[in-house]
Scaffold this active site. Structure first.
Site, PDB file in Angstrom:
ATOM      1  N   CYS A 112     -20.919  63.807 -49.596  1.00 40.08           N
ATOM      2  CA  CYS A 112     -21.374  63.885 -50.992  1.00 40.08           C
ATOM      3  C   CYS A 112     -21.117  62.577 -51.756  1.00 40.08           C
ATOM      4  CB  CYS A 112     -20.761  65.101 -51.670  1.00 40.08           C
ATOM      5  SG  CYS A 112     -21.828  65.749 -52.970  1.00 40.08           S
ATOM      6  N   HIS A 220     -21.795  69.709 -48.286  1.00 39.34           N
ATOM      7  CA  HIS A 220     -20.351  69.887 -48.069  1.00 39.34           C
ATOM      8  C   HIS A 220     -20.064  70.697 -46.817  1.00 39.34           C
ATOM      9  CE1 HIS A 220     -18.839  68.050 -51.779  1.00 39.34           C
ATOM     10  NE2 HIS A 220     -20.060  68.323 -52.182  1.00 39.34           N
ATOM     11  N   GLU A 222     -17.404  70.617 -45.114  1.00 41.16           N
ATOM     12  CA  GLU A 222     -15.989  71.001 -45.045  1.00 41.16           C
ATOM     13  C   GLU A 222     -15.764  72.446 -45.503  1.00 41.16           C
ATOM     14  OE1 GLU A 222     -17.251  69.245 -47.457  1.00 41.16           O
ATOM     15  OE2 GLU A 222     -16.493  70.155 -49.317  1.00 41.16           O
TER      16      GLU A 222
END
Ligand SMILES: N[C@@H](CCC(=O)NCCCC(=O)O)C(=O)O
Length: 250
Positions: A112, A220, A222
């Protein structure tokens, strides 16, 4: 084999009257629990950091997302409220860190804001409030107190066949979350587009001829790394490259 150690970029922000150099736990737990590598948060002290000394001792670098934006002066833009808030200490750390990691062949995963930093570090530019541009989707996070809602899967991205990302998640479409107001405007020389959103917004890039795994993604991975296959594979591919460097470092 010892656990690879990877640097994680930090935001500088006031908490309880102090300046903190901090990184969200979601990135750290995805690195430990999904990628099986040890994150080491790098304080954002910019030019005070001996990058070569630090990079010689680690096996990878992760530049995380952040609500702050890269300062427009760094890509020939003009600072105005549309591109706030800023984190100049982070900019002063991550941009040289990215350039040096690429030069030294240190595996690099930019998420990002991290992907936007990668583009600016290599000479590209960013656009702000992209949802206001005709034809663009709204790439901002859903308004919610629930992080799982804010990081919910929002749209597809078309992955370029045979590229860095395509080799990791397969070509075709994958579904991603979306929490950004800025995006790549001028693509830096040497970056390769790896995925685009339906409105043409660049969603992933790699570095042409990179010495090691180097990937930037606008979404994202993660957040769902432990449950979403493409997200997990991105962290796995980064970890494999970090393990290879760890073995070579001995
Ligand atoms: N600020 C930039 C980069 C967006 C980004 O990194 N988002 C992560 C923040 C997650 C959250 O909102 O909690 C932009 O807006 O494009």
């Amino acid at each position: 084999m010892t656990m690879p150690v990877v640097l994680v970029a930090s935001d500088v922000k006031p908490i309880d009257g102090y300046q903190w150099h901090a990184s969200p736990s979601t990135y750290l737990s995805a690195l430990i629990e999904r990628a099986d590598v040890m994150p080491l948060v790098l304080p954002s002290f910019g030019p005070a950091i001996d990058l070569d000394a630090v990079l010689a001792r680690v096996d990878g670098v992760v530049c995380t997302g952040s609500r702050s934006n890269v300062h427009p002066e760094l890509y020939g833009g003009v600072a105005d409220e549309r591109s706030e808030p800023y984190d100049r200490a982070r900019d002063a750390t991550t941009l040289p860190l990215i350039r040096r990691a690429i030069a030294l062949g240190v595996p690099l995963l930019c998420i990002c804001r991290g992907m936007q930093e990668l583009n600016v570090a290599l000479g590209g530019s960013l656009g702000s409030e992209i949802q206001d541009e005709a034809g663009n989707m709204d790439h901002r996070a859903p308004v919610s107190e629930d992080q799982a809602v804010r990081f919910s899967i929002r749209h597809g991205v078309d992955v370029a066949p045979g590229g860095c990302l395509g080799r990791v998640v397969g070509s075709g479409q994958i579904l991603v979350n979306s929490l950004h107001r800025q995006a790549v405007a001028r693509l830096a020389e040497g970056l390769v587009v790896e995925a685009v959103a339906p409105d043409g917004v660049i969603e992933a890039v790699s570095v042409r001829g990179a010495k090691a795994f180097t990937l930037g993604v606008q979404w994202h991975p993660e957040f769902w790394a432990k449950t979403d296959t493409p997200s997990g594979r991105i962290f796995e591919a980064f970890a494999d490259a970090a393990r290879e460097r760890a073995d070579a470092r001995g």
